[in-house]
Motif scaffolding. Structure first.
Motif, short mmCIF file in Angstrom:
data_model
loop_
_atom_site.label_atom_id
_atom_site.label_comp_id
_atom_site.label_asym_id
_atom_site.label_seq_id
_atom_site.Cartn_x
_atom_site.Cartn_y
_atom_site.Cartn_z
N ALA A 138 5.33 11.81 14.31
CA ALA A 138 5.03 10.55 14.16
C ALA A 138 4.92 10.04 12.57
CB ALA A 138 4.14 10.06 14.99
N THR A 139 4.32 11.10 11.87
CA THR A 139 4.11 10.69 10.55
C THR A 139 5.30 10.60 9.75
OG1 THR A 139 3.78 13.17 10.07
CG2 THR A 139 1.71 11.82 10.78
N ALA A 140 6.41 11.04 10.05
CA ALA A 140 7.79 10.98 9.46
C ALA A 140 8.42 9.88 9.45
CB ALA A 140 8.71 12.53 9.86
N VAL A 141 7.86 8.90 10.25
CA VAL A 141 8.40 7.55 10.56
C VAL A 141 7.67 6.40 9.86
CG1 VAL A 141 9.36 5.90 12.42
CG2 VAL A 141 9.35 8.68 12.62
N GLY A 142 8.55 5.42 9.26
CA GLY A 142 7.95 4.47 8.83
C GLY A 142 7.76 4.56 7.46
N PRO A 143 8.66 4.83 6.54
CA PRO A 143 8.13 5.06 5.03
C PRO A 143 7.80 3.71 4.27
CG PRO A 143 10.58 4.73 5.34
CD PRO A 143 9.91 4.90 6.73
N ALA A 144 6.40 3.87 4.06
CA ALA A 144 5.74 2.99 3.16
C ALA A 144 5.64 3.39 1.84
CB ALA A 144 4.25 2.77 3.93
N PHE A 145 5.67 2.51 1.08
CA PHE A 145 5.57 2.93 -0.44
C PHE A 145 4.64 1.86 -1.30
CE2 PHE A 145 8.75 -0.32 -0.60
CZ PHE A 145 8.78 -0.77 -1.90
N ALA A 146 4.05 2.16 -2.55
CA ALA A 146 3.57 1.54 -3.49
C ALA A 146 3.85 2.05 -4.90
CB ALA A 146 1.95 1.71 -3.12
N LEU A 147 4.43 1.24 -5.73
CA LEU A 147 4.87 1.73 -7.23
C LEU A 147 3.74 1.16 -7.84
CD1 LEU A 147 8.78 0.83 -6.79
CD2 LEU A 147 7.41 2.98 -6.72
N GLY A 148 3.29 1.94 -8.86
CA GLY A 148 2.15 1.63 -9.55
C GLY A 148 1.02 2.26 -9.13
N ASP A 149 -0.10 1.36 -8.92
CA ASP A 149 -1.55 1.80 -8.47
C ASP A 149 -1.22 1.95 -7.06
OD1 ASP A 149 -3.93 2.17 -7.68
OD2 ASP A 149 -4.79 0.27 -8.63
N GLU A 150 -1.44 3.07 -6.68
CA GLU A 150 -1.33 3.64 -5.07
C GLU A 150 -2.53 3.21 -4.38
OE1 GLU A 150 -0.08 7.43 -4.62
OE2 GLU A 150 1.11 7.45 -6.42
N GLY A 151 -3.60 3.01 -4.82
CA GLY A 151 -4.79 2.70 -4.11
C GLY A 151 -4.74 1.46 -3.11
N PRO A 152 -4.38 0.42 -3.73
CA PRO A 152 -4.46 -0.57 -2.78
C PRO A 152 -3.42 -0.70 -1.93
CG PRO A 152 -4.23 -1.40 -5.28
CD PRO A 152 -4.28 0.11 -5.29
N GLY A 153 -2.44 0.05 -1.95
CA GLY A 153 -1.40 0.41 -0.84
C GLY A 153 -1.86 1.21 0.35
N ALA A 161 -2.14 6.78 5.94
CA ALA A 161 -2.30 6.45 4.46
C ALA A 161 -1.85 7.70 3.61
CB ALA A 161 -3.80 6.17 4.26
N ALA A 162 -2.07 8.88 3.96
CA ALA A 162 -1.63 10.02 3.37
C ALA A 162 -0.21 10.07 3.00
CB ALA A 162 -2.22 11.29 3.90
N LYS A 163 0.53 9.67 3.88
CA LYS A 163 1.93 9.47 4.00
C LYS A 163 2.57 8.42 3.22
CE LYS A 163 2.44 12.98 6.63
NZ LYS A 163 2.90 14.36 6.22
N LEU A 164 1.96 7.68 2.59
CA LEU A 164 2.31 6.52 1.63
C LEU A 164 3.29 7.40 0.30
CD1 LEU A 164 1.84 3.41 0.68
CD2 LEU A 164 0.35 4.76 -1.10
N GLY A 165 4.19 6.91 0.34
CA GLY A 165 5.05 7.23 -0.80
C GLY A 165 4.71 6.47 -2.21
N GLY A 166 4.25 7.36 -2.83
CA GLY A 166 3.60 6.62 -4.44
C GLY A 166 4.46 7.01 -5.35
N GLY A 167 5.01 6.25 -6.14
CA GLY A 167 5.98 6.67 -7.31
C GLY A 167 7.32 6.59 -6.98
N ALA A 168 8.26 6.30 -7.92
CA ALA A 168 9.82 6.18 -7.54
C ALA A 168 10.05 7.40 -6.88
CB ALA A 168 10.39 5.98 -8.72
#
Length: 121
Positions: free
Chosen positions: A41-56, A76-83
């Protein structure tokens, strides 16, 4: 029944609504059968934040708060941060055979979409 509901929605919205199917958040929602693949379940739903990842990460945690603290932290740990992380997720879905993917910016700033376009390979 599904086709009737889809036809009704299409008539009501004049073709402006695209109906999709999303997988649930339980691990057994992803198991096909004993002969087919399954995905965590953690492999589904790619969420991302570019720049400051904290708010994402905070937004993802807040969104999944109903899953309990452990579930919300895991998402929240699965959030993709950075390009690099974002494109690694895209490549992982391609390797699974996916031909369409919707990325989910987790920060309410349209600049996230522009940044994503700028860092596209």
């Amino acid at each position: 029944m599904f086709q009737l509901a889809r036809a009704h929605l299409d008539a009501v919205f004049g073709g402006w609504l695209t109906l999709g199917l999303g997988l649930g958040g339980r691990a057994d929602d992803f198991a096909v059968d004993d002969t087919g693949p399954s995905a965590s379940a953690t492999a589904v739903g790619p969420a991302f934040a570019l720049g400051d990842e904290g708010p994402g990460r905070a937004n993802v945690y807040d969104h999944y708060r109903s899953a309990g603290p452990d579930g919300a932290r895991a998402r929240a740990a699965k959030l993709g941060g950075g390009a690099d992380a974002v494109w690694a997720m895209v490549e992982a879905f391609e390797e699974l055979g996916g031909d369409e993917l919707m990325l989910n910016p987790t920060v309410d700033d349209l600049d996230q979409v522009a940044r994503l376009a700028d860092v596209a390979p």
